[in-house]
Design a protein around this motif. Structure first.
Motif, PDB file in Angstrom:
ATOM      1  N   ARG A 130      -0.360   4.191   0.395  1.00 56.26           N
ATOM      2  CA  ARG A 130      -1.494   4.614   1.207  1.00 56.26           C
ATOM      3  C   ARG A 130      -2.764   3.853   0.831  1.00 56.26           C
ATOM      4  O   ARG A 130      -3.581   3.510   1.689  1.00 56.26           O
ATOM      5  CB  ARG A 130      -1.710   6.120   1.057  1.00 56.26           C
ATOM      6  CG  ARG A 130      -2.743   6.678   2.035  1.00 56.26           C
ATOM      7  CD  ARG A 130      -2.732   8.191   2.040  1.00 56.26           C
ATOM      8  NE  ARG A 130      -3.075   8.765   0.756  1.00 56.26           N
ATOM      9  CZ  ARG A 130      -2.237   9.439  -0.025  1.00 56.26           C
ATOM     10  NH1 ARG A 130      -0.970   9.617   0.347  1.00 56.26           N
ATOM     11  NH2 ARG A 130      -2.631   9.933  -1.180  1.00 56.26           N
ATOM     12  N   VAL A 131      -2.945   3.584  -0.468  1.00 51.92           N
ATOM     13  CA  VAL A 131      -4.171   2.954  -0.944  1.00 51.92           C
ATOM     14  C   VAL A 131      -4.121   1.436  -0.802  1.00 51.92           C
ATOM     15  O   VAL A 131      -5.152   0.784  -0.575  1.00 51.92           O
ATOM     16  CB  VAL A 131      -4.433   3.356  -2.414  1.00 51.92           C
ATOM     17  CG1 VAL A 131      -5.617   2.572  -2.994  1.00 51.92           C
ATOM     18  CG2 VAL A 131      -4.693   4.850  -2.511  1.00 51.92           C
ATOM     19  N   PHE A 132      -2.930   0.860  -0.904  1.00 47.97           N
ATOM     20  CA  PHE A 132      -2.809  -0.594  -0.963  1.00 47.97           C
ATOM     21  C   PHE A 132      -3.523  -1.319   0.180  1.00 47.97           C
ATOM     22  O   PHE A 132      -4.224  -2.318  -0.062  1.00 47.97           O
ATOM     23  CB  PHE A 132      -1.332  -0.995  -1.003  1.00 47.97           C
ATOM     24  CG  PHE A 132      -1.120  -2.474  -1.089  1.00 47.97           C
ATOM     25  CD1 PHE A 132      -1.278  -3.148  -2.296  1.00 47.97           C
ATOM     26  CD2 PHE A 132      -0.786  -3.214   0.037  1.00 47.97           C
ATOM     27  CE1 PHE A 132      -1.092  -4.522  -2.371  1.00 47.97           C
ATOM     28  CE2 PHE A 132      -0.609  -4.584  -0.036  1.00 47.97           C
ATOM     29  CZ  PHE A 132      -0.750  -5.238  -1.246  1.00 47.97           C
ATOM     30  N   PRO A 133      -3.398  -0.889   1.445  1.00 47.38           N
ATOM     31  CA  PRO A 133      -4.089  -1.627   2.519  1.00 47.38           C
ATOM     32  C   PRO A 133      -5.599  -1.686   2.354  1.00 47.38           C
ATOM     33  O   PRO A 133      -6.254  -2.606   2.881  1.00 47.38           O
ATOM     34  CB  PRO A 133      -3.698  -0.848   3.786  1.00 47.38           C
ATOM     35  CG  PRO A 133      -2.410  -0.173   3.440  1.00 47.38           C
ATOM     36  CD  PRO A 133      -2.550   0.192   1.989  1.00 47.38           C
ATOM     37  N   ARG A 134      -6.176  -0.729   1.616  1.00 48.71           N
ATOM     38  CA  ARG A 134      -7.623  -0.718   1.411  1.00 48.71           C
ATOM     39  C   ARG A 134      -8.090  -1.862   0.506  1.00 48.71           C
ATOM     40  O   ARG A 134      -9.291  -2.174   0.465  1.00 48.71           O
ATOM     41  CB  ARG A 134      -8.049   0.632   0.829  1.00 48.71           C
ATOM     42  CG  ARG A 134      -7.825   1.785   1.791  1.00 48.71           C
ATOM     43  CD  ARG A 134      -8.005   3.149   1.139  1.00 48.71           C
ATOM     44  NE  ARG A 134      -9.309   3.329   0.507  1.00 48.71           N
ATOM     45  CZ  ARG A 134      -9.681   4.434  -0.127  1.00 48.71           C
ATOM     46  NH1 ARG A 134      -8.843   5.476  -0.181  1.00 48.71           N
ATOM     47  NH2 ARG A 134     -10.869   4.515  -0.680  1.00 48.71           N
ATOM     48  N   VAL A 135      -7.146  -2.494  -0.206  1.00 49.73           N
ATOM     49  CA  VAL A 135      -7.507  -3.595  -1.089  1.00 49.73           C
ATOM     50  C   VAL A 135      -8.132  -4.742  -0.304  1.00 49.73           C
ATOM     51  O   VAL A 135      -9.022  -5.442  -0.808  1.00 49.73           O
ATOM     52  CB  VAL A 135      -6.267  -4.078  -1.877  1.00 49.73           C
ATOM     53  CG1 VAL A 135      -6.562  -5.341  -2.673  1.00 49.73           C
ATOM     54  CG2 VAL A 135      -5.778  -2.983  -2.815  1.00 49.73           C
TER      55      VAL A 135
END
Length: 296
Positions: free
Chosen positions: A237-242
């Protein structure tokens, strides 16, 4: 300033863009009054030997033509020598060039910047990181992302980016956090259970992943991003925010600003500028103004 410039070329960078970029860059530099010679090398080790020989012989600048890997190799030759570095960024990711405001996939514009910088003072001092004997310009990382690199490097099929996409899927299937032993500057050793730890001289790696989004290359400090204990679902869930740098606000993420860091963990390797540095433990230090960058 000597009128000799050395082009340090990776002909395979960016699916052949390196070879095509060298000629227009050389034309611009010659038109500006510089004598240009080209270094290729039989392999990376041979190319680096030749680049170091050019620096030792007094070349006026070493100009890396290729991607982040070629720039990283050039840093090993010029860091802490006083010889300025030019970058003609025509690779796939080009994270170093983007972070320092250099032209990307425009060899003519890059060469004009290099020539102008040589004529007007010889470049801007830029910080580098150093891990053992290895210099790096962007990010050193260990943990989940270095395991992906390890796995991708072991794979013989598929080729290109698909290899690393498959390696990511395989590492997600085997996902686990890592118990790190970490020392920030001269502080006490800390035990940190982390998904990954990234030490940023600049903000991004991997072709635009802004893992250390607020890092600066001229402040003498690293931004250290620690992605702590999290589930596979949270990571997905968090990875694309990188790519936007907004992952830094997630509760599992902490950031430290330091001059040095020591990382230790069993069975974990470190990668810097996308290249293998070696197994942990590693002590990583920020070196202010370690290279003069042309055109930044």
């Amino acid at each position: 300033m000597t009128c000799d410039i050395t082009l340090f070329v990776n002909p395979t960078a960016g699916r052949g863009r390196g070879a095509h970029a060298a000629q227009p860059a050389a034309r611009v530099l010659r038109a500006a009054g510089y004598r240009v010679r080209t270094v290729l090398g039989l392999d990376a080790d041979d190319a680096l030997r030749r680049a170091r020989a050019a620096v030792a012989g007094g070349t006026g600048a070493l100009v890396a033509v290729g991607g982040d890997g070629m720039t990283s190799l050039a840093l090993q030759a010029v860091a802490d020598t006083g010889t300025p570095l030019g970058v003609v960024a025509v690779g796939t990711g080009n994270d170093f060039a983007r972070a320092t405001g250099l032209p990307v996939r425009d060899p003519v514009a890059a060469a004009h910047r290099i020539a102008e910088a040589l004529k007007s003072g010889g470049g801007r001092p830029v910080d580098l990181g150093r891990a053992g004997e290895t210099w790096f310009g962007t990010v050193l990382a260990a943990g989940f992302d270095s395991r992906v690199n390890d796995r991708g490097n072991r794979m013989r099929w598929p080729t290109g980016r698909f290899r690393y996409d498959l390696a990511i899927l395989a590492e997600l299937a085997a996902f686990r956090t890592t118990p790190f032993r970490v020392r920030l500057d001269n502080g006490p050793e800390q035990l940190i259970d982390a998904t990954l730890i990234a030490v940023g001289n600049t903000g991004s790696y991997g072709g635009g992943m802004r893992i250390c989004a607020d890092a600066r290359f001229d402040d003498g400090l690293f931004d250290v991003t620690v992605v702590g204990r999290c589930s596979r679902r949270t990571l997905l869930r968090v990875f694309p925010r990188v790519y936007r740098g907004t992952h830094l606000s997630h509760p599992a993420v902490t950031v430290h600003r330091v001059r040095s860091i020591t990382l230790a963990a069993d069975g974990v390797t470190g990668y810097a500028d996308g290249e293998l540095v070696g197994p942990l433990p590693l002590t990583v230090r920020a070196v202010p103004g370690a290279v003069r960058l042309l055109g930044a």
